[in-house]
Write an enzyme that holds these catalytic residues in place. Structure first.
Site, mmCIF file in Angstrom:
data_model
loop_
_atom_site.group_PDB
_atom_site.id
_atom_site.type_symbol
_atom_site.label_atom_id
_atom_site.label_comp_id
_atom_site.label_asym_id
_atom_site.label_seq_id
_atom_site.Cartn_x
_atom_site.Cartn_y
_atom_site.Cartn_z
ATOM 1 N N THR A 123 0.862 -1.190 0.000
ATOM 2 C CA THR A 123 0.000 0.000 0.000
ATOM 3 C C THR A 123 0.895 1.234 0.000
ATOM 4 O O THR A 123 1.010 1.933 1.007
ATOM 5 C CB THR A 123 -0.934 0.020 1.226
ATOM 6 O OG1 THR A 123 -0.142 -0.112 2.422
ATOM 7 C CG2 THR A 123 -1.930 -1.114 1.163
ATOM 8 N N THR A 139 -1.060 -2.788 5.643
ATOM 9 C CA THR A 139 -1.391 -1.568 6.384
ATOM 10 C C THR A 139 -2.278 -0.693 5.501
ATOM 11 O O THR A 139 -1.880 -0.294 4.414
ATOM 12 C CB THR A 139 -0.115 -0.815 6.771
ATOM 13 O OG1 THR A 139 0.734 -1.693 7.506
ATOM 14 C CG2 THR A 139 -0.439 0.397 7.627
ATOM 15 N N GLU A 172 0.204 -6.776 10.610
ATOM 16 C CA GLU A 172 1.568 -7.259 10.883
ATOM 17 C C GLU A 172 2.331 -6.199 11.665
ATOM 18 O O GLU A 172 2.062 -5.005 11.547
ATOM 19 C CB GLU A 172 2.284 -7.604 9.577
ATOM 20 C CG GLU A 172 2.377 -6.471 8.551
ATOM 21 C CD GLU A 172 3.574 -5.557 8.756
ATOM 22 O OE1 GLU A 172 4.470 -5.938 9.528
ATOM 23 O OE2 GLU A 172 3.597 -4.484 8.143
ATOM 24 N N PHE A 173 3.307 -6.673 12.439
ATOM 25 C CA PHE A 173 4.150 -5.770 13.228
ATOM 26 C C PHE A 173 5.623 -6.173 13.072
ATOM 27 O O PHE A 173 6.351 -6.312 14.049
ATOM 28 C CB PHE A 173 3.747 -5.807 14.708
ATOM 29 C CG PHE A 173 2.303 -5.455 14.955
ATOM 30 C CD1 PHE A 173 1.893 -4.134 14.961
ATOM 31 C CD2 PHE A 173 1.364 -6.445 15.155
ATOM 32 C CE1 PHE A 173 0.556 -3.801 15.183
ATOM 33 C CE2 PHE A 173 0.025 -6.125 15.380
ATOM 34 C CZ PHE A 173 -0.374 -4.810 15.388
ATOM 35 N N LEU A 174 6.028 -6.382 11.830
ATOM 36 C CA LEU A 174 7.378 -6.883 11.570
ATOM 37 C C LEU A 174 8.408 -5.760 11.558
ATOM 38 O O LEU A 174 8.144 -4.660 11.089
ATOM 39 C CB LEU A 174 7.436 -7.599 10.221
ATOM 40 C CG LEU A 174 6.464 -8.744 9.977
ATOM 41 C CD1 LEU A 174 6.806 -9.434 8.664
ATOM 42 C CD2 LEU A 174 6.471 -9.732 11.122
ATOM 43 N N LYS A 218 -2.071 -0.873 13.870
ATOM 44 C CA LYS A 218 -0.799 -0.847 13.146
ATOM 45 C C LYS A 218 -0.354 0.578 12.820
ATOM 46 O O LYS A 218 0.788 0.969 13.075
ATOM 47 C CB LYS A 218 -0.933 -1.656 11.854
ATOM 48 C CG LYS A 218 0.200 -1.471 10.862
ATOM 49 C CD LYS A 218 1.519 -1.978 11.382
ATOM 50 C CE LYS A 218 2.616 -1.739 10.355
ATOM 51 N NZ LYS A 218 3.774 -2.586 10.526
ATOM 52 N N PHE A 249 14.132 3.108 20.485
ATOM 53 C CA PHE A 249 13.796 4.148 19.517
ATOM 54 C C PHE A 249 14.166 5.553 19.992
ATOM 55 O O PHE A 249 13.725 6.537 19.415
ATOM 56 C CB PHE A 249 12.311 4.091 19.130
ATOM 57 C CG PHE A 249 11.984 2.955 18.195
ATOM 58 C CD1 PHE A 249 11.918 3.153 16.839
ATOM 59 C CD2 PHE A 249 11.771 1.674 18.678
ATOM 60 C CE1 PHE A 249 11.638 2.112 15.966
ATOM 61 C CE2 PHE A 249 11.499 0.616 17.834
ATOM 62 C CZ PHE A 249 11.427 0.838 16.472
ATOM 63 N N CYS A 300 7.674 1.814 5.319
ATOM 64 C CA CYS A 300 6.533 1.836 6.242
ATOM 65 C C CYS A 300 6.337 3.178 6.930
ATOM 66 O O CYS A 300 5.377 3.892 6.648
ATOM 67 C CB CYS A 300 6.685 0.724 7.287
ATOM 68 S SG CYS A 300 6.516 -0.942 6.594
#
Length: 445
Positions: A86, A122, A152-154, A211, A256, A267
């Site tokens: 996307t 997403t 997904e949370f890769l 997400k 982070f 992403c």
């Protein structure tokens, strides 16, 4: 269970191989026949640690196969995972969901028996409900075809671990409930759930937002520490020590909070922009105006890196720059919206002679910036350099011997764009070291 994964990009291949590894029969589907040929040979057309070996092993076992035929997939599978891309629309902030629409339009008319489709891509909130309604119109099996959302949370570089040992599993269904989808999800992920992974059942809209909200939060955290780094530079403070102190606060955490060149990849940048665009469509645009500054801080880091390079060298015209890193993050060959490659390109456009080296992303980099010079090693990239820029925090670069590198450069200047080097070690080796937001006494000679 027989599973088809639709879309053999980064997400799709990873999910297909991992589902096969936990005991399912899996078929990967993509319209790109060249990609399917590579995958059938057990070769993954991108780099992700361990995925080549896992895919080859699953192909050899017969538990994983690939096809370009939706008809074959429809006959084969009882559960389908949608894993197509996307991307950001050209000239807009909004997400382009045309690939997902195409999956539904193509597969829907072929579903003549009960099935469950799980969206993993997403998407803007509201997409799943729209697709669910369309699927009911298209599928001969009608109400026996369910659509759920399983985001997904890769993390690239950790994708296998994040698939098989996730922090949580989220499944969203239509508000009136879809018990069949939940039962199927529990069966598919039974081995994952057995280890105690939290299983969160919610509605479609919430599952879509989980997400995108997670990515927006991570982007905000990165831009926050980069903004603080700018203040540290102005005040003579050290952002690394500051981040360490912040990280001990359990409400904040250390992850982070690494100041540097900022985020990129396929992403975070496009997701926060799509989130803003969708909020505007929903009449909630004021709620996310802060993300504009998050995006602006992130993009500003790239310009600042170019400006600092000019300041350290006095000019960019004719300056030889050794750039270490092209991928947007280590353990990946992904150069989509890569800050490292963007900086390298800007430097060249402003007159510098740039030589780039990355352990995995060289081929992808050449496709985007064919005019840059590329070297076969870190030492070769830095040969004769007036300044060395570390732009991706590969372990190979962290472990460079500054005394050995000093023997091949023209000037001992290093700009640490990820604050990943042992700065005192480089200073002790006679280098002029500059990081982002580091204490001036440590950052200049």
């Amino acid at each position: 269970m027989r599973i088809a994964v639709l879309g053999m990009g980064y997400l799709g291949v990873t999910h297909a191989a991992c589902m096969a590894s936990i005991g399912h029969e899996v078929m990967g589907v993509d319209v790109d026949v060249d990609k399917i040929s590579q995958l059938r040979a057990g070769h993954v057309p991108f780099f992700e640690p361990g995925l080549d070996a896992l895919t080859a092993r699953m192909v050899q076992s017969g538990d994983l196969r690939f096809t370009a035929s939706y008809e074959e997939a429809a006959r084969f599978a009882d559960a389908f995972f949608i894993a197509v891309g996307t991307p950001q629309k050209r000239g807009e902030f909004a997400a382009d969901v045309s690939a997902i629409d195409s999956v539904i339009e193509t597969l829907g008319p072929m579903l003549d028996r009960p099935a469950v489709l799980f969206g993993k891509s997403t998407v803007p909130v509201g997409t799943a409900e729209r697709l669910r309604s369309r699927l009911k119109e298209l599928a001969p099996a009608g109400p026996d075809v369910e659509l759920a959302w399983n985001p997904e949370f890769l993390r690239e570089g950790h994708a296998i671990h994040d698939t098989l040992e996730p922090d949580r599993l989220v499944v969203g269904t239509a508000q009136q409930g879809a018990p069949g989808a939940i039962t199927v999800a529990r069966e598919i992920y039974s081995s994952v759930l057995a280890s105690g992974t939290p299983f969160i059942v919610t509605d479609l809209a919430t599952s879509e937002l989980v997400k995108i909200a997670a990515n927006a939060f991570l982007a905000t955290k990165i831009s926050f520490i980069n903004a603080i780094a700018e203040v540290c530079e102005a005040a003579g403070a050290d952002v690394v020590e500051l981040a360490d102190a912040l990280g001990h606060d359990r409400r904040i955490g250390r992850a982070f909070l690494n100041a540097g060149l900022g985020f990129g990849g396929g992403c975070l940048p496009k997701d926060i922009r799509a989130f803003m665009a969708r909020a505007g469509e929903l009449g909630a645009d004021q709620a996310l105006t802060f993300l504009r500054e998050v995006d602006a801080i992130n993009m500003r880091r790239r310009t600042q890196m170019v400006d600092i390079t000019r300041q350290l060298c006095g000019t960019l015209l004719g300056v030889r720059v050794g750039v270490l890193g092209a991928a947007f993050k280590p353990d990946s060959d992904d150069v989509r919206d890569s800050p490292a490659l963007n900086v390298a390109g800007q430097l060249q456009l402003q007159g510098a002679a740039v030589s780039v080296y990355d352990p995995k992303a060289m081929d992808n980099s050449r496709k985007i910036f064919p005019t840059l010079s590329y070297a076969s090693s870190a030492m070769a990239a830095c040969a004769g350099a007036d300044i060395v820029l570390v732009l991706t925090e590969w372990e190979e670069f962290r472990e460079l011997n500054p005394r050995e590198l000093a023997a091949v450069v023209s000037h001992r200047r290093v700009l640490d764009g990820r604050n990943c080097l042992d700065h005192q070690r480089w200073i002790d080796a006679g280098w002029q070291y500059r990081g982002f937001g580091r204490r001036p006494s440590s950052a200049a000679m």
